[in-house]
Design a protein around this motif. Structure first.
Motif, PDB file in Angstrom:
ATOM      1  N   ARG A  23       2.803   7.376 -13.111  1.00  0.00           N
ATOM      2  CA  ARG A  23       1.442   6.897 -12.889  1.00  0.00           C
ATOM      3  C   ARG A  23       1.397   5.457 -13.381  1.00  0.00           C
ATOM      4  O   ARG A  23       1.786   5.172 -14.506  1.00  0.00           O
ATOM      5  CB  ARG A  23       0.423   7.720 -13.664  1.00  0.00           C
ATOM      6  CG  ARG A  23       0.404   9.170 -13.275  1.00  0.00           C
ATOM      7  CD  ARG A  23      -0.708   9.433 -12.286  1.00  0.00           C
ATOM      8  NE  ARG A  23      -0.901  10.847 -12.082  1.00  0.00           N
ATOM      9  CZ  ARG A  23      -0.640  11.452 -10.935  1.00  0.00           C
ATOM     10  NH1 ARG A  23      -0.174  10.771  -9.929  1.00  0.00           N
ATOM     11  NH2 ARG A  23      -0.848  12.741 -10.796  1.00  0.00           N
ATOM     12  N   THR A  47      -6.829  -0.039 -10.407  1.00  0.00           N
ATOM     13  CA  THR A  47      -6.359   0.954  -9.446  1.00  0.00           C
ATOM     14  C   THR A  47      -5.240   1.759 -10.079  1.00  0.00           C
ATOM     15  O   THR A  47      -4.345   1.204 -10.704  1.00  0.00           O
ATOM     16  CB  THR A  47      -5.831   0.270  -8.164  1.00  0.00           C
ATOM     17  OG1 THR A  47      -6.884  -0.493  -7.587  1.00  0.00           O
ATOM     18  CG2 THR A  47      -5.330   1.284  -7.164  1.00  0.00           C
ATOM     19  N   ARG A  48      -5.336   3.079  -9.926  1.00  0.00           N
ATOM     20  CA  ARG A  48      -4.279   3.965 -10.438  1.00  0.00           C
ATOM     21  C   ARG A  48      -3.414   4.401  -9.263  1.00  0.00           C
ATOM     22  O   ARG A  48      -3.922   4.832  -8.229  1.00  0.00           O
ATOM     23  CB  ARG A  48      -4.872   5.174 -11.140  1.00  0.00           C
ATOM     24  CG  ARG A  48      -3.794   6.130 -11.646  1.00  0.00           C
ATOM     25  CD  ARG A  48      -4.332   7.250 -12.477  1.00  0.00           C
ATOM     26  NE  ARG A  48      -5.482   7.889 -11.862  1.00  0.00           N
ATOM     27  CZ  ARG A  48      -6.379   8.594 -12.547  1.00  0.00           C
ATOM     28  NH1 ARG A  48      -6.276   8.727 -13.849  1.00  0.00           N
ATOM     29  NH2 ARG A  48      -7.390   9.162 -11.925  1.00  0.00           N
ATOM     30  N   GLN A 102      -0.421   8.436  -3.979  1.00  0.00           N
ATOM     31  CA  GLN A 102      -1.879   8.531  -4.123  1.00  0.00           C
ATOM     32  C   GLN A 102      -2.389   7.265  -4.799  1.00  0.00           C
ATOM     33  O   GLN A 102      -1.711   6.699  -5.670  1.00  0.00           O
ATOM     34  CB  GLN A 102      -2.241   9.751  -4.963  1.00  0.00           C
ATOM     35  CG  GLN A 102      -3.715   9.994  -5.109  1.00  0.00           C
ATOM     36  CD  GLN A 102      -3.998  11.233  -5.950  1.00  0.00           C
ATOM     37  OE1 GLN A 102      -3.119  11.749  -6.641  1.00  0.00           O
ATOM     38  NE2 GLN A 102      -5.212  11.716  -5.893  1.00  0.00           N
ATOM     39  N   THR A 103      -3.571   6.811  -4.392  1.00  0.00           N
ATOM     40  CA  THR A 103      -4.232   5.697  -5.066  1.00  0.00           C
ATOM     41  C   THR A 103      -5.659   6.109  -5.398  1.00  0.00           C
ATOM     42  O   THR A 103      -6.266   6.903  -4.680  1.00  0.00           O
ATOM     43  CB  THR A 103      -4.281   4.415  -4.203  1.00  0.00           C
ATOM     44  OG1 THR A 103      -5.019   4.678  -3.023  1.00  0.00           O
ATOM     45  CG2 THR A 103      -2.893   3.926  -3.850  1.00  0.00           C
ATOM     46  N   GLU A 104      -6.155   5.566  -6.502  1.00  0.00           N
ATOM     47  CA  GLU A 104      -7.531   5.837  -6.914  1.00  0.00           C
ATOM     48  C   GLU A 104      -8.082   4.582  -7.568  1.00  0.00           C
ATOM     49  O   GLU A 104      -7.466   4.023  -8.479  1.00  0.00           O
ATOM     50  CB  GLU A 104      -7.568   6.997  -7.912  1.00  0.00           C
ATOM     51  CG  GLU A 104      -8.953   7.354  -8.374  1.00  0.00           C
ATOM     52  CD  GLU A 104      -8.969   8.490  -9.385  1.00  0.00           C
ATOM     53  OE1 GLU A 104     -10.064   8.854  -9.830  1.00  0.00           O
ATOM     54  OE2 GLU A 104      -7.889   8.996  -9.751  1.00  0.00           O
ATOM     55  N   THR A 105      -9.247   4.122  -7.092  1.00  0.00           N
ATOM     56  CA  THR A 105      -9.896   2.959  -7.688  1.00  0.00           C
ATOM     57  C   THR A 105     -10.762   3.429  -8.848  1.00  0.00           C
ATOM     58  O   THR A 105     -11.605   4.310  -8.686  1.00  0.00           O
ATOM     59  CB  THR A 105     -10.757   2.224  -6.646  1.00  0.00           C
ATOM     60  OG1 THR A 105      -9.908   1.826  -5.571  1.00  0.00           O
ATOM     61  CG2 THR A 105     -11.401   0.987  -7.251  1.00  0.00           C
ATOM     62  N   LEU A 106     -10.522   2.846 -10.023  1.00  0.00           N
ATOM     63  CA  LEU A 106     -11.262   3.192 -11.230  1.00  0.00           C
ATOM     64  C   LEU A 106     -12.256   2.079 -11.548  1.00  0.00           C
ATOM     65  O   LEU A 106     -12.357   1.096 -10.828  1.00  0.00           O
ATOM     66  CB  LEU A 106     -10.280   3.380 -12.389  1.00  0.00           C
ATOM     67  CG  LEU A 106      -9.140   4.366 -12.133  1.00  0.00           C
ATOM     68  CD1 LEU A 106      -8.172   4.364 -13.292  1.00  0.00           C
ATOM     69  CD2 LEU A 106      -9.686   5.758 -11.889  1.00  0.00           C
ATOM     70  N   ASP A 107     -12.955   2.204 -12.636  1.00  0.00           N
ATOM     71  CA  ASP A 107     -13.903   1.171 -13.075  1.00  0.00           C
ATOM     72  C   ASP A 107     -13.191  -0.127 -13.407  1.00  0.00           C
ATOM     73  O   ASP A 107     -11.983  -0.151 -13.650  1.00  0.00           O
ATOM     74  CB  ASP A 107     -14.662   1.644 -14.318  1.00  0.00           C
ATOM     75  CG  ASP A 107     -15.586   2.813 -14.013  1.00  0.00           C
ATOM     76  OD1 ASP A 107     -15.981   2.966 -12.842  1.00  0.00           O
ATOM     77  OD2 ASP A 107     -15.898   3.562 -14.953  1.00  0.00           O
ATOM     78  N   ASP A 125       0.815  -1.214   0.000  1.00  0.00           N
ATOM     79  CA  ASP A 125       0.000   0.000   0.000  1.00  0.00           C
ATOM     80  C   ASP A 125       0.849   1.265   0.000  1.00  0.00           C
ATOM     81  O   ASP A 125       0.379   2.319  -0.397  1.00  0.00           O
ATOM     82  CB  ASP A 125      -0.912   0.025   1.229  1.00  0.00           C
ATOM     83  CG  ASP A 125      -1.974  -1.050   1.189  1.00  0.00           C
ATOM     84  OD1 ASP A 125      -2.268  -1.578   0.096  1.00  0.00           O
ATOM     85  OD2 ASP A 125      -2.524  -1.369   2.255  1.00  0.00           O
TER      86      ASP A 125
END
Length: 88
Positions: free
Chosen positions: A57, A41-42, A32-37, A18
């Protein structure tokens, strides 16, 4: 290949947590993490590879013990790499 060989051999296992990504002669902090469709995960990464600091990225998709990772870099076609979870 045993997990204790992370960052020391070629082909090298890559450790994803993580907080960091550690590979052969490089280390990245996850900023930074971002859950996409679609289960993607980005990650925003700040990396150090042989003294060169850069930002990246990376996109990850996990299914069971398999993970696919790819980066989108301007001027390059995206290359997807498949990883298998190391035992133990």
């Amino acid at each position: 290949m045993p997990a204790e060989k992370i960052g020391t051999t070629i082909p090298a296992p890559v450790l994803y947590t993580d907080e960091k990504v550690t590979g052969y002669e490089n280390f990245c902090e996850v900023t930074q993490t971002e859950t996409l469709d679609e289960g993607v995960t980005r990650l925003a990464l700040r990396c150090d590879a042989e003294g060169e600091i850069y930002e990246e990225r990376k996109f990850l998709m996990v299914q069971g013990d398999t993970m696919w990772a790819w980066s989108l870099v301007e001027g390059f076609d995206p290359t997807m790499t498949e990883f298998q979870r190391c035992p133990g």
